[in-house]
Every structure is written in C-alpha cells, then in structure tokens.
Design a protein around this motif. Structure first.
Motif, PDB file in Angstrom:
ATOM      1  N   THR A  59       0.826  -1.208   0.000  1.00 14.60           N
ATOM      2  CA  THR A  59       0.000   0.000   0.000  1.00 14.60           C
ATOM      3  C   THR A  59       0.859   1.255   0.000  1.00 14.60           C
ATOM      4  N   GLY A  60       1.974   1.228   0.719  1.00 17.19           N
ATOM      5  CA  GLY A  60       2.865   2.386   0.723  1.00 17.19           C
ATOM      6  C   GLY A  60       3.482   2.650  -0.637  1.00 17.19           C
ATOM      7  N   GLU A  61       3.957   1.599  -1.304  1.00 15.23           N
ATOM      8  CA  GLU A  61       4.574   1.774  -2.618  1.00 15.23           C
ATOM      9  C   GLU A  61       3.542   2.187  -3.663  1.00 15.23           C
ATOM     10  N   ALA A  62       2.343   1.610  -3.594  1.00 12.71           N
ATOM     11  CA  ALA A  62       1.297   2.005  -4.544  1.00 12.71           C
ATOM     12  C   ALA A  62       0.926   3.470  -4.342  1.00 12.71           C
ATOM     13  N   ALA A  63       0.746   3.872  -3.080  1.00 13.75           N
ATOM     14  CA  ALA A  63       0.356   5.255  -2.800  1.00 13.75           C
ATOM     15  C   ALA A  63       1.414   6.233  -3.281  1.00 13.75           C
ATOM     16  N   PHE A  64       2.674   5.969  -2.918  1.00 17.66           N
ATOM     17  CA  PHE A  64       3.707   6.958  -3.202  1.00 17.66           C
ATOM     18  C   PHE A  64       4.336   6.782  -4.585  1.00 17.66           C
ATOM     19  N   GLY A  65       4.060   5.663  -5.226  1.00 17.60           N
ATOM     20  CA  GLY A  65       4.350   5.604  -6.646  1.00 17.60           C
ATOM     21  C   GLY A  65       3.564   6.670  -7.389  1.00 17.60           C
ATOM     22  N   VAL A  66       2.350   6.945  -6.899  1.00 13.87           N
ATOM     23  CA  VAL A  66       1.513   8.004  -7.462  1.00 13.87           C
ATOM     24  C   VAL A  66       1.925   9.372  -6.923  1.00 13.87           C
ATOM     25  N   VAL A  67       1.962   9.503  -5.592  1.00 15.76           N
ATOM     26  CA  VAL A  67       2.219  10.811  -4.976  1.00 15.76           C
ATOM     27  C   VAL A  67       3.563  11.376  -5.418  1.00 15.76           C
ATOM     28  N   SER A  68       4.569  10.528  -5.572  1.00 13.95           N
ATOM     29  CA  SER A  68       5.906  11.011  -5.955  1.00 13.95           C
ATOM     30  C   SER A  68       5.880  11.774  -7.275  1.00 13.95           C
ATOM     31  N   LEU A  69       4.910  11.455  -8.137  1.00 14.36           N
ATOM     32  CA  LEU A  69       4.804  12.124  -9.431  1.00 14.36           C
ATOM     33  C   LEU A  69       3.913  13.360  -9.381  1.00 14.36           C
ATOM     34  N   LEU A  70       3.226  13.554  -8.269  1.00 12.81           N
ATOM     35  CA  LEU A  70       2.294  14.678  -8.145  1.00 12.81           C
ATOM     36  C   LEU A  70       2.898  15.869  -7.419  1.00 12.81           C
ATOM     37  N   LEU A  71       3.992  15.656  -6.699  1.00 18.43           N
ATOM     38  CA  LEU A  71       4.575  16.721  -5.895  1.00 18.43           C
ATOM     39  C   LEU A  71       5.213  17.785  -6.783  1.00 18.43           C
ATOM     40  N   PRO A  72       5.207  19.029  -6.333  1.00 14.39           N
ATOM     41  CA  PRO A  72       5.699  20.113  -7.195  1.00 14.39           C
ATOM     42  C   PRO A  72       7.179  20.022  -7.519  1.00 14.39           C
ATOM     43  N   GLY A  73       7.963  19.334  -6.722  1.00 15.43           N
ATOM     44  CA  GLY A  73       9.389  19.234  -7.004  1.00 15.43           C
ATOM     45  C   GLY A  73       9.740  18.229  -8.082  1.00 15.43           C
ATOM     46  N   HIS A  74       8.751  17.451  -8.557  1.00 22.81           N
ATOM     47  CA  HIS A  74       9.070  16.445  -9.569  1.00 22.81           C
ATOM     48  C   HIS A  74       9.458  17.117 -10.879  1.00 22.81           C
ATOM     49  N   ALA A  75      10.620  16.748 -11.396  1.00 17.11           N
ATOM     50  CA  ALA A  75      11.119  17.349 -12.636  1.00 17.11           C
ATOM     51  C   ALA A  75      10.580  16.579 -13.843  1.00 17.11           C
TER      52      ALA A  75
ATOM     53  N   ARG B  98      -2.714  -1.058   9.326  1.00 17.10           N
ATOM     54  CA  ARG B  98      -2.095   0.091   8.657  1.00 17.10           C
ATOM     55  C   ARG B  98      -2.284  -0.031   7.146  1.00 17.10           C
ATOM     56  N   ALA B  99      -2.100  -1.234   6.609  1.00 22.72           N
ATOM     57  CA  ALA B  99      -2.280  -1.429   5.164  1.00 22.72           C
ATOM     58  C   ALA B  99      -3.715  -1.127   4.753  1.00 22.72           C
ATOM     59  N   ARG B 100      -4.679  -1.539   5.564  1.00 23.29           N
ATOM     60  CA  ARG B 100      -6.073  -1.246   5.234  1.00 23.29           C
ATOM     61  C   ARG B 100      -6.316   0.261   5.169  1.00 23.29           C
ATOM     62  N   ARG B 101      -5.821   0.961   6.159  1.00 20.79           N
ATOM     63  CA  ARG B 101      -6.028   2.411   6.202  1.00 20.79           C
ATOM     64  C   ARG B 101      -5.341   3.096   5.024  1.00 20.79           C
ATOM     65  N   GLU B 102      -4.129   2.653   4.715  1.00 26.30           N
ATOM     66  CA  GLU B 102      -3.418   3.251   3.582  1.00 26.30           C
ATOM     67  C   GLU B 102      -4.132   2.957   2.264  1.00 26.30           C
TER      68      GLU B 102
ATOM     69  N   THR C  16      -5.374  12.563   2.910  1.00 34.21           N
ATOM     70  CA  THR C  16      -4.228  11.645   2.880  1.00 34.21           C
ATOM     71  C   THR C  16      -3.638  11.428   4.272  1.00 34.21           C
ATOM     72  N   GLY C  17      -4.414  11.707   5.320  1.00 30.92           N
ATOM     73  CA  GLY C  17      -3.884  11.650   6.681  1.00 30.92           C
ATOM     74  C   GLY C  17      -3.367  10.294   7.104  1.00 30.92           C
ATOM     75  N   ASP C  18      -3.876   9.206   6.522  1.00 29.98           N
ATOM     76  CA  ASP C  18      -3.395   7.873   6.881  1.00 29.98           C
ATOM     77  C   ASP C  18      -2.187   7.447   6.057  1.00 29.98           C
ATOM     78  N   LEU C  19      -1.680   8.339   5.213  1.00 27.87           N
ATOM     79  CA  LEU C  19      -0.484   8.051   4.438  1.00 27.87           C
ATOM     80  C   LEU C  19       0.724   8.768   5.036  1.00 27.87           C
TER      81      LEU C  19
ATOM     82  N   THR D 277      -5.522   5.822  -0.164  1.00 28.68           N
ATOM     83  CA  THR D 277      -5.020   5.923  -1.539  1.00 28.68           C
ATOM     84  C   THR D 277      -6.167   5.838  -2.537  1.00 28.68           C
ATOM     85  N   ALA D 278      -7.140   4.976  -2.270  1.00 26.84           N
ATOM     86  CA  ALA D 278      -8.311   4.901  -3.148  1.00 26.84           C
ATOM     87  C   ALA D 278      -9.046   6.237  -3.170  1.00 26.84           C
ATOM     88  N   HIS D 279      -9.144   6.870  -2.013  1.00 32.06           N
ATOM     89  CA  HIS D 279      -9.772   8.200  -1.949  1.00 32.06           C
ATOM     90  C   HIS D 279      -8.965   9.208  -2.769  1.00 32.06           C
ATOM     91  N   LEU D 280      -7.645   9.145  -2.638  1.00 34.88           N
ATOM     92  CA  LEU D 280      -6.792  10.039  -3.417  1.00 34.88           C
ATOM     93  C   LEU D 280      -7.027   9.863  -4.913  1.00 34.88           C
TER      94      LEU D 280
END
Length: 540
Positions: A99-115, A155-159, A314-317, A163-166
């Motif tokens: 769940t962490g890798e799935a969530a942040f595989g997405v989030v890492s590309l959404l952050l403003p610092g991504h080149a 924790r995985a359930r919450r994440e 995203t509070g549970d992430l 992430t589904a909400h995101l």
C-alpha cells in the motif's frame, strides 16, 4: 568497479531496479513508470543481485579519502542490512509495503518538485496506475497464509482506503489530470479497496529479536554498542529528564507542573489567516539566529503553502509536511505543506500553536534542521551520503543514515537554545520534553524488538509515562513494529553529535559546518572522519 564511489553507484542502480519509487524520490531517471518487482522469484532475484555486487567489492581499491571511506562503509553496511532483512522478513511479505509503494508511486509524481515535462510525467503516472492491480495481486500471493502483526495489516487497510480516496477524489483536482487517467485510476482504486478487504490472516509477534536488532545497531547504524547498553542509557536519560523537567518547572512562575506549562503553550496560536506568515517568519528567524553557530542554507528556497486540495484526505499516508527534495534533481527550492484550517478550529489552533510551529516546523524540519542538512548533503563528496536520507514511501532510503538525519534535526532544536532569546523559558521545557520523548521512543523500539513489551505495553508507556498525544500512539507503535531500529536513531544520533562536539571542542561554526558537509552518513561514521580531520592536540 575501480573505487568505492563506482561501487556505490553500482549499488544505486540495483536499488533503483528493485525500489523504483525510491528512485523517483531520489531523482534517478528512467524509473518513474515502474512499481517494484513483486512477482514470483523477486525476493530471490534481489538477493542474487546483491550477492553479486558484494562479490565484486573485492576488486575495489582501498579507500583513501574521507568520502571514499564513507561510501565503502555505507555500502558494506547497506548490503549486509538489506540481505539480512530479505532473508529474515522480506518486505514483499508486509501488506503495508504494497500500500505504501502504490500510494507513493503516485504521490511522488504529483509533488511540485518532480522534474520533467508534464506529458512525460502524466504518461509515467498512467503506467504506474495501470500496474497497481497486478502489483497488489502479486502481494496477495506473497501474503497468502502468512502470519503478520494485525496492526501492520490494519495500517495497510487504512493506507489502501486513503489511496483509493486520493485516486478517485484527489487526483482529478491535480493539474496533471486528464481523461487518460480516469480508467486506470478507477481500476487501481478498486484494486486497493479489494486488497484492504482481503488481509485477514494469522497474527504474529512484532519482535525482530535481539540478534537482528544488534545487527541493525552495530552494522546498519554503526553504533559501538548493542541494544542492552542502549536500553540502559535511554532508561537512565528518561528518568533524568523527568526529574529535570520537574525541577525547571518549579523555577518558573505559577507553581505549576511541567505538563501544565506545556499545555498553556498550546493555547498560544497565530490567527488562521496569519498561519502561513507565522511559519515563514519563524523559519527566517531561525535562519538568522543560527548564523553565529553554522552556515544555514539560505540560497535554496523553502516555500510555505497550504496543503493543496488534491492532497486532502491523505492523513493515513506517510504524507510529510516537509519532504526532502530529490537530491539528484532538486531544482532551486522546495515546498513545505501547512495544514489548512478545518471544521474544528480549536483543535487546529492547538496543533499549530506558536511554540510547536517554532520547534518542529521552523527548526527541526525547516531552517537549520532537515532543510539545511539536505542542502549540504546534496553537495557531499560521498555518493551514498548524497541520497541516503531521501524521504521515500515509508521512511528514508538507507536506514543507516538515520542517526545523522534525525540526530541532526533533533540536535538543531537544542542548538538554537544557544541563540540568546530565541526560546522562552516555557519553550525550553518543551525542548526537554522532546528529548525525553526521543529517549522514550528508544526504550520502546528496543524493548518491543527484544520481545520484552507487547504493542499494548508499548502504547501504555507512550501514553502514561512519555505523554504522547493519544491520537498519535497507535501510528507510532505500528511504525515501531514495522521498522526495528528506526526510532532509536533519533535519541542515539543526537547523543552522538553532542558527545562529538564536546570531544573535539571546536568553535561552533567550524564543527557544525564540517559535520554537515559529510551529508547523510551515519553519525558515528562522520564522527570518525571528523576525529581524523581534527585530531586531539591539533591547533584549533
């Protein structure tokens, strides 16, 4: 491979291959479209790649420079650590890893610092979204019938739900959104919800055991002692700091217990409309106050903004206020997220009281804390020390960097007590409580993984003795359970830096600038290099 730097670069290629979300956060190109390998044989393939790399280390020249020695030591420790972890408890058998890798595989590309160009990033995002259902299906195969701590599954359930909400509510509000993402985002969200509902299984104890904990301390963190001595030191410090809090509180006006003084700090908050300017002003004040003590990173910007609408919920992430900029493509500034006001304004103001904003947001994470340290690490001569402290999906890239990364940020809070007038007397009590809290976390980390405390016993200690906020206790102990030796590094790292400063007796600016110049290496490894650079009896 000719030298330690070449060996470190070779390791990073392997690391990026098996942890491509880490690669995105580091700024390593070519992996933004990938999720980690999780199919049949992925554990064995990674172990084989690491073993082959270790076999090649015998051909590497003996390190002759500080940076080469740091790379050699960090690489040897990292190989030992990852191979031990993958044999003992592979991350592919942890539901929260998926769940962490799935969530942040997405989030890492959404952050403003991504080149990168928007369309390239959108394409990478689409490919990662398309990969999530198969990634989670591989997870089911690895997890089937295996025992794991129930709290880690929770924790995985919450994440997964967050992430589904995101993906369904947040992502459509992001500037990258277009219709090509709609179907893969919906499929990924359904897969995450299904994964969250399919995590029933036998419970398991959380302790990693004394042998593995000892390895993490002596090898990964390069500490000169193991868990038993560390537990004794932290327990003594916890009791000493408790008495010191009581004694200092008795010297303040009002005849109040220290807990009441700290409770009163929570009532002193900026007006909501001044929240962003308060963060900015305290950050700037900390930079200015620290100038006699070190050289702050004033040439790399830190922009304070309210959390964007797409990220709400995203509070549970592991969605950090401050996330280290990608060291290999940092741009010219980064963003610090500030939680916007919500329905419960009283709770919002307590959580963002002036003293907490000053110590945690402006000093620990901003100004001379992580912000300055990350800037210095990006210029380090060691290949691994440039990237080891990168915030990834669930923690920093290389655990061994933690005594320096978190040790420095906690030390920075105390350091500004040397700047006249920066803290009030009540805020100095809060500093002591932060130190006491870190000693408490060290105690929990060790006693839990020695098998001396259950999760419930650890939670009672955090709540009743260490005075953690009740809402934080469950997440804190679950993190303790998942990542042994990740909480002891705060207090032990700070203690290492304090002891080294007293030993070398350099002027403050010389000491701190030299310390930070070595980047994200273990605090004891940096200490060895500073001892060599400033031998006893040398001219100061």
């Amino acid at each position: 491979m000719s030298d330690a730097h070449d060996a470190a670069r070779a390791y990073l290629k392997v690391h990026a291959q098996y942890r491509p979300v880490d690669a995105t956060f580091m700024g390593v190109g070519g992996h933004d479209h990938q999720l980690p390998p999780a199919g049949p044989g992925s554990i064995e393939a990674e172990l084989a790649a690491l073993a082959a790399l270790r076999g090649e280390l015998g051909q590497v020249e003996a390190p002759a420079t500080p940076a080469a020695r740091i790379d050699a030591r960090m690489l040897d420790a990292q190989l030992t650590t990852v191979m031990a972890e993958q044999r003992r408890a592979p991350r592919q058998r942890n539901p929260a890893w998926y769940t962490g890798e799935a969530a942040f595989g997405v989030v890492s590309l959404l952050l403003p610092g991504h080149a990168g160009e928007a369309q390239d990033t959108r394409d990478a995002l689409r490919v990662r979204l398309e990969a999530i259902p198969a990634f989670l299906a591989h997870g089911r195969t690895h997890l089937h019938g295996r025992a794991r701590p129930e709290d880690v599954a929770e924790r995985a359930r919450r994440e997964a739900r967050a992430t589904a909400h995101l993906l369904t509510s947040g992502l459509p509000k992001h500037p990258l959104w277009d219709d090509s993402l709609r179907l893969p985002a919906a499929r990924a969200a359904r897969a995450l919800l299904s994964f969250s509902e399919d995590l029933a299984g036998p419970d398991a104890p959380v302790a990693c055991g004394e042998e593995h904990l000892d390895l993490l301390m002596r090898v990964t963190h390069a500490l000169p002692f193991g868990p038993r001595e560390a537990l004794e030191r932290a327990t003594e410090a916890f009791e000493r700091l408790t008495h010191e809090l009581e004694a200092r509180a008795a010297r303040l006006p009002g005849d109040l217990p220290w807990t009441e003084h700290l409770a009163r700090l929570e009532q002193l908050s900026p007006e909501p409309e001044r929240m962003l300017s308060t963060y900015r002003n305290l950050h700037d004040q900390a930079l200015d106050a620290a100038r006699p003590l070190l050289t702050p990173a004033a040439d790399y910007g830190l922009d304070f903004r309210f959390l964007p609408e797409w990220a709400e919920g995203t509070g549970d992430l592991y969605f950090l206020f401050y996330r280290s900029p990608a060291p290999l493509r940092p741009g010219d500034g980064s963003v610090y997220w500030v939680t916007p006001p919500g329905a419960d304004q009283a709770a919002y103001l307590r959580a963002n009281n002036c003293s907490f904003v000053k110590l945690v947001h402006a000093v620990h994470h901003g100004s001379i804390g992580h912000h300055t340290h990350n800037a210095r690490a990006r210029a380090a001569d060691s290949v691994l020390a440039r990237v080891a402290g990168t915030d990834c999906a669930s923690g920093i890239a290389l655990l061994g960097a933690g005594t320096m990364v978190e040790g420095w940020a906690c030390y920075a809070e105390d350091l500004l007590a040397e700047a006249p007038g920066f803290y009030t007397p009540a805020e100095e009590l809060l500093l002591l409580q932060f130190e006491r809290r870190n000693a408490a976390s060290c105690i929990v980390d060790i006693r839990m993984h020695l098998g001396e405390w259950t999760l419930d016993e650890a939670r009672a200690f955090y709540r009743d003795r260490a005075h953690f906020a009740p809402a934080r206790v469950w997440a804190e102990t679950t993190r303790n359970a998942m990542f042994p030796a990740s909480r002891l590094m705060y207090w032990l790292g700070t203690e290492t830096i304090k002891a080294l400063r007293a030993e070398l007796n350099l002027d403050p600016k010389t000491f701190h600038d030299a310390l930070l110049a070595h980047g994200h290496a273990p605090a004891t490894v940096v200490a060895d290099e500073l001892r060599a650079a400033f031998p006893p009896g040398a001219s100061r």
